[in-house]
Structure formats: structure tokens, C-alpha cells
Write an enzyme that holds these catalytic residues in place. Structure first.
Site, PDB file in Angstrom:
ATOM      1  N   HIS A 190       0.812  -1.214   0.000  1.00 41.90           N
ATOM      2  CA  HIS A 190       0.000   0.000   0.000  1.00 41.90           C
ATOM      3  C   HIS A 190       0.850   1.270   0.000  1.00 41.90           C
ATOM      4  O   HIS A 190       0.350   2.353  -0.288  1.00 41.90           O
ATOM      5  CB  HIS A 190      -0.973   0.001   1.188  1.00 41.90           C
ATOM      6  CG  HIS A 190      -0.346   0.211   2.525  1.00 41.90           C
ATOM      7  ND1 HIS A 190      -0.057  -0.817   3.396  1.00 41.90           N
ATOM      8  CD2 HIS A 190       0.033   1.344   3.162  1.00 41.90           C
ATOM      9  CE1 HIS A 190       0.471  -0.327   4.504  1.00 41.90           C
ATOM     10  NE2 HIS A 190       0.531   0.987   4.382  1.00 41.90           N
ATOM     11  N   ASP A 224      -0.556  -7.660   0.845  1.00 42.08           N
ATOM     12  CA  ASP A 224      -0.037  -6.309   0.981  1.00 42.08           C
ATOM     13  C   ASP A 224       1.485  -6.371   1.047  1.00 42.08           C
ATOM     14  O   ASP A 224       2.070  -6.493   2.121  1.00 42.08           O
ATOM     15  CB  ASP A 224      -0.600  -5.643   2.237  1.00 42.08           C
ATOM     16  CG  ASP A 224      -0.175  -4.179   2.351  1.00 42.08           C
ATOM     17  OD1 ASP A 224       0.440  -3.658   1.404  1.00 42.08           O
ATOM     18  OD2 ASP A 224      -0.458  -3.569   3.406  1.00 42.08           O
ATOM     19  N   SER A 307       4.665   1.363   8.288  1.00 37.63           N
ATOM     20  CA  SER A 307       4.233   0.398   7.272  1.00 37.63           C
ATOM     21  C   SER A 307       5.416  -0.139   6.473  1.00 37.63           C
ATOM     22  O   SER A 307       6.300   0.610   6.054  1.00 37.63           O
ATOM     23  CB  SER A 307       3.254   1.050   6.298  1.00 37.63           C
ATOM     24  OG  SER A 307       2.017   1.285   6.915  1.00 37.63           O
TER      25      SER A 307
END
Length: 360
Positions: A190, A224, A307
Site C-alpha cells: 500500500h 499487501d 508500514s
């Protein structure tokens, strides 16, 4: 008669004390004349040329030429033989060795990160040379002057859309390589949204490379992850992760996670080194409606910017951070939120799908 005596005395003094030798080439010629079995190098001490020799007769030859002689135990032949034994070893990271002429030793420097097995190989290689070899321990590691890149470090990408621009901040997960040895970085898929495909190291804004593949909630696996290929020759990707205090941890393998396994997590903005795996086949749907499957859930906290960061247990790579709860709250090893959790893409699956592997 007196004058003759004075003249004789002056000639004798001149013969006993030749002019100091200052030309290294002439000193080298003396060494060549004596040979490597009777000499052990040339060096400066107190701005005077010194020639190391192994016997008194050689010392007298050196002194008669105006150089300082030092009688030592080990010849160039012996020291070179010891160094040659070390040079026969395959490259041992974080080591250096050389002939130190001033100490008449082969100086072996062992830095942090050298395994017990490699230490034993070094010691065995020079075991027959006694005090001709000096092994010393040193802190830190030996690295090239290239920019280092490790898992857990911040990465950024500049994005533009509709006339406006912004910087996306994420975290490097694990450095990996393909069968040919080309290096890649794993991070979250992402992070690549809105055209964030060209990445830099956050510290120093050092160019790293471009994304070669990424997935976020699409496809049959609803995963992801992203893969960035290194293209800057001035960047050295290490098979390690970096903690917030600057120390490092080695990553040497990947594996599937197990419930109850103790795990650590490192990111650009925070780290949580005290956690455990809660589940290993989780389907999670984020607030934006994106659903991910087969994820790992752990009790470690995380915040925005983390992330893509690595989840690991000892030297084993386990996951790539995707998201979590309370991501706007402070995060650390003593996080008090008992119900806090974060979610990770399993690394071993990404490596299988992309034809990559962990290296160290």
C-alpha cells in the site's frame, strides 16, 4: 704532528658515524641485498629510517649505511608466510590483517559480527606461528563508505496528483536477493499507491531504486507487499535490521509464524520489541474497505510511517507490517494498550511468489 693526529682522529670519526640515511630507496636496496630471511621491513621512527633485521651481522651492515637497525625475532619470510595463510581463507566479513613492521607481527583485527566458527578458522590458519601473529578484538563493524540500507530504516517517495504533491513515508522491511544475486527491498504494497514507486532512504534522501512489483488487496491472495529493486551503486543493502538506538540484528532466514511465538517489530517512527503472535491466518478489513487474507496478527503496537517494517524472531524474518489498531497513539516497548495489535504479510510467501530469498 699534532695536526696529523687531529686529521687522523677526524677521519676515524667520519668512518664510525656515516651520514644518516634518508633515502627509502637506498634502504630498500640494503634490504634486497640482505634478503627477506634476514630482514623484516623498513619504517620510520622519530623521523629516522629503521631497517628491521634478524641478526647482528645484518644490523652492522645497516648501521654502516647510516640507517638505524633493529634486531627482531621474525623475518619478512615468516611474517609473509603467516599472512599468506590468512589470505587463503575465503573472505571473512568484519576482519582485517596485515604485516605490522613496527611491532614485527602479523596484526589480525576481528570486529563485531565475526562468528565463532570464523574465529576458529582464523586461529587455526596461524596456529603454528606463535607470537608472530597478534589477534585483537575491535568494536563496531567494517563497512564500505557506500550508503548503508537495512530493514527498519525509513524510506520516502515523492508523489504528485492534481497539481499537488506530498511525501509518502514508509519503512524498509527486509533486504533480499534473486538467484543472480541482485538485491531488492521488501516493504508494504500500500506504500506504492498514488504512484509512489521511486524510493529514497529517508535519512539523507539517498536514491534507492524503483518498485518492480506490488500488491495491495487485489488478486486472489488479497495481500499487501511491495518489492523495490536497488539501482544506486552507492547503496549497500545489508541483510540486517536496525533498531532505534542504531544497533543491528542479523536476519539469516525466513519461516512461517506460530501462535504464541515471541516477536519484535521495528519501524521508521517506532519499535516494539516485546510482543507475540496472536494468529497466523487472519482475514482483516481496514476502515477503507480493503480486505486482506492470510495475515499474521501480533500484539506489538505500530504507528503511521511504520508500514512495510520488519517483524522477526531472533534471526528469522516473519512478516511485513501492513496496519494495526491505535495507530495514532504513542507506541513503544511498554505500550499499555492490552488490546493493541498489528497485522503483517507473511514474508516466506512473498519470497516464494517473487523468486527471492533472504541473504546474510
Amino acid at each position: 704532528m699534532v695536526g696529523g693526529l687531529l686529521t687522523l682522529t677526524t677521519l676515524t670519526a667520519a668512518q664510525a658515524a656515516p651520514a644518516p640515511l634518508t633515502d627509502p630507496a637506498k634502504a630498500a636496496a640494503i634490504v634486497d641485498q640482505l634478503g627477506n630471511k634476514r630482514t623484516a621491513g623498513i619504517y620510520y621512527r622519530n623521523e629516522r629510517l629503521v631497517v628491521a633485521v634478524t641478526d647482528q651481522a645484518a644490523a652492522e651492515t645497516v648501521q654502516s649505511a647510516g640507517a638505524v637497525a633493529e634486531v627482531v625475532l621474525h623475518s619478512t619470510t615468516e611474517l609473509s608466510s603467516a599472512k599468506a595463510k590468512l589470505d587463503q581463507l575465503e573472505g571473512v566479513p568484519n576482519t582485517a590483517w596485515s604485516i605490522d613492521q613496527t611491532s614485527n607481527r602479523v596484526n589480525v583485527q576481528i570486529y563485531d559480527g565475526v562468528s565463532d566458527a570464523d574465529r576458529s578458522r582464523i586461529e587455526k590458519a596461524v596456529s603454528g606461528y606463535g607470537d608472530a601473529v597478534d589477534i585483537t578484538e575491535h568494536s563496531s563493524k567494517i563497512e564500505s563508505t557506500a550508503y548503508a540500507m537495512r530493514g527498519g530504516l525509513g524510506i520516502t517517495s515523492e508523489c504528485t496528483s492534481g497539481g499537488s504533491g506530498w511525501i509518502t513515508t514508509c519503512t524498509a522491511g527486509f533486504n533480499v536477493q534473486n538467484a543472480s544475486g541482485k538485491k531488492y527491498m521488501l516493504t508494504a504494497g500500500h506504500c506504492m499507491e498514488d504512484g509512489a514507486v521511486t524510493w529514497h532512504r529517508r535519512t539523507g534522501d539517498i536514491p534507492l531504486g524503483r518498485a518492480t512489483d506490488w500488491v495491495f488487496g487485489n488478486g486472489t491472495d488479497q495481500s499487501d507487499y511491495g518489492v523495490v529493486g536497488y539501482s544506486n551503486s552507492n547503496v549497500t543493502p545489508y541483510g540486517t535490521i536496525q533498531y532505534k538506538d542504531g544497533s543491528e540484528g542479523q536476519i539469516s532466514r525466513s519461516a512461517s509464524a506460530f501462535e504464541g511465538e515471541k516477536v519484535k517489530r521495528v519501524g521508521t517512527m517506532s519499535q516494539d520489541l516485546v510482543g507475540m503472535v496472536l494468529a497466523t491466518d487472519v482475514t482483516v478489513t481496514y476502515t477503507d474497505g480493503i480486505t486482506l487474507r492470510h495475515m499474521i496478527e501480533v500484539s506489538n503496537c505500530s504507528v503511521h510511517g511504520d508500514s512495510g517494517g520488519p517483524l522477526f524472531s531472533d534471526e528469522t524474518a516473519l512478516g511485513i507490517l501492513s496496519g494495526g489498531s491505535y495507530v495514532d497513539e504513542p507506541c513503544g516497548d511498554s505500550d499499555p494498550q492490552a488490546d493493541r495489535s498489528s497485522f503483517y504479510e507473511p514474508v516466506y510467501k512473498v519470497l516464494l511468489w517473487e523468486g527471492l530469498k533472504i541473504y546474510y
